[in-house]
Design an enzyme around this catalytic site. Sequence first.
Site, PDB file in Angstrom:
ATOM      1  N   MET C   1       0.809  -1.216   0.000  1.00 27.65           N
ATOM      2  CA  MET C   1       0.000   0.000   0.000  1.00 27.65           C
ATOM      3  C   MET C   1       0.840   1.262   0.000  1.00 27.65           C
ATOM      4  O   MET C   1       0.659   2.138   0.828  1.00 27.65           O
ATOM      5  CB  MET C   1      -0.930  -0.001   1.202  1.00 27.65           C
ATOM      6  CG  MET C   1      -0.254  -0.293   2.494  1.00 27.65           C
ATOM      7  SD  MET C   1      -1.460  -0.887   3.696  1.00 27.65           S
ATOM      8  CE  MET C   1      -1.899  -2.462   2.934  1.00 27.65           C
ATOM      9  N   PRO C   2       1.766   1.331  -0.963  1.00 25.88           N
ATOM     10  CA  PRO C   2       2.644   2.520  -0.970  1.00 25.88           C
ATOM     11  C   PRO C   2       1.938   3.744  -1.549  1.00 25.88           C
ATOM     12  O   PRO C   2       0.859   3.620  -2.145  1.00 25.88           O
ATOM     13  CB  PRO C   2       3.799   2.110  -1.875  1.00 25.88           C
ATOM     14  CG  PRO C   2       3.437   0.831  -2.496  1.00 25.88           C
ATOM     15  CD  PRO C   2       2.099   0.386  -2.032  1.00 25.88           C
ATOM     16  N   TYR C   3       2.595   4.852  -1.342  1.00 28.38           N
ATOM     17  CA  TYR C   3       2.087   6.132  -1.829  1.00 28.38           C
ATOM     18  C   TYR C   3       3.232   6.875  -2.522  1.00 28.38           C
ATOM     19  O   TYR C   3       4.338   6.960  -1.979  1.00 28.38           O
ATOM     20  CB  TYR C   3       1.571   6.952  -0.633  1.00 28.38           C
ATOM     21  CG  TYR C   3       1.066   8.302  -1.052  1.00 28.38           C
ATOM     22  CD1 TYR C   3      -0.144   8.419  -1.728  1.00 28.38           C
ATOM     23  CD2 TYR C   3       1.812   9.444  -0.833  1.00 28.38           C
ATOM     24  CE1 TYR C   3      -0.603   9.647  -2.154  1.00 28.38           C
ATOM     25  CE2 TYR C   3       1.359  10.681  -1.256  1.00 28.38           C
ATOM     26  CZ  TYR C   3       0.148  10.777  -1.917  1.00 28.38           C
ATOM     27  OH  TYR C   3      -0.292  12.001  -2.357  1.00 28.38           O
TER      28      TYR C   3
END
Lengths: 66, 66, 66, 66, 66, 66
Positions: C1-3
């Site tokens: 769940m990177p940004y």
Amino acid sequence: MPYVHFRITNEGATKEQKAALIKGATQLLVDVLGKNPATTVVTIEEVDTDNWGIGGETVTVLRQGK
Amino acid sequence: MPYVHFRITNEGATKEQKAALIKGATQLLVDVLGKNPATTVVTIEEVDTDNWGIGGETVTVLRQGK
Amino acid sequence: MPYVHFRITNEGATKEQKAALIKGATQLLVDVLGKNPATTVVTIEEVDTDNWGIGGETVTVLRQGK
Amino acid sequence: MPYVHFRITNEGATKEQKAALIKGATQLLVDVLGKNPATTVVTIEEVDTDNWGIGGETVTVLRQGK
Amino acid sequence: MPYVHFRITNEGATKEQKAALIKGATQLLVDVLGKNPATTVVTIEEVDTDNWGIGGETVTVLRQGK
Amino acid sequence: MPYVHFRITNEGATKEQKAALIKGATQLLVDVLGKNPATTVVTIEEVDTDNWGIGGETVTVLRQGK
């Protein structure tokens, strides 16, 4: 699919408090804008009091002045 | 002269993986937008799983639920 | 769940180029870190050349000097 | 009430140097834009040299090449 | 003296809704961490749906697919 | 190779004022930390007063109260 980033001073926020910030910010976006919580991302950055300033002084110094 | 900031959970990305993210993001900006790699800056922030939430839950909790 | 957050100068990136940045950054995180693309979020901020500086000069001025 | 965020590599900036960045940025906003220092917030993020890249290389590698 | 930054898609949030986000995030920090609201800063960035991606697709495309 | 990001309200900062912020922040990093100005990047984000809050109120409302 909003994104929220908190910066707070690293003065001992607990795991439970951080979970409460995440839950609360996610719910706020549901309540106010009808956003889908499933794709709402929240991150929290804890910043040393030497690295945070307001009014031109570090929080470290401001805490001492108290 | 673009700037790219990654936020990822701190779950053991290696030095080599982080170098690959930096190289890859820089090349992506060359390929897609013709940007000059020499002035392309990339930073990576590794965030504790207690400090990252999605769907109102921390990643710490989500990982346990798996 | 990177940004991932891109900042680029607003010099006419097309809809297609921005879609390619989003697709490319998402794929990079799959390839390098095995991240789940479904929860990977990418945002792009386009910054006026008056509001971007390198070497102490605005990009507006640097472009004129070319 | 402006907000300034610095990202620098974590290569030993002292408490005094960080206080000087905070004071200097706050004063700059007074001098240039007449902003109220009392509500000016400055934060500093220190980034590992493995997590910072320019020209597609990490600062760790660039420092070794020197 | 926390700082909160929201990124949301620019799909018509009203002035009142944005004020509610600001009020709500400020109150959340009071309730959860006992922070002083007077020095809590909140900013909201509205991002074009062409400039926001999740799952490798822009929100523009995802909205059309609905 | 530091990076500085300013957020200010969009209340008419001129091109010259923004250039002065960029020059000043770059020089500050030279003076305080001996950073190389050539790879110092500064960006400025101008935020609508409806999108900026302090003390739980938007700047729009605070300006009216003056």
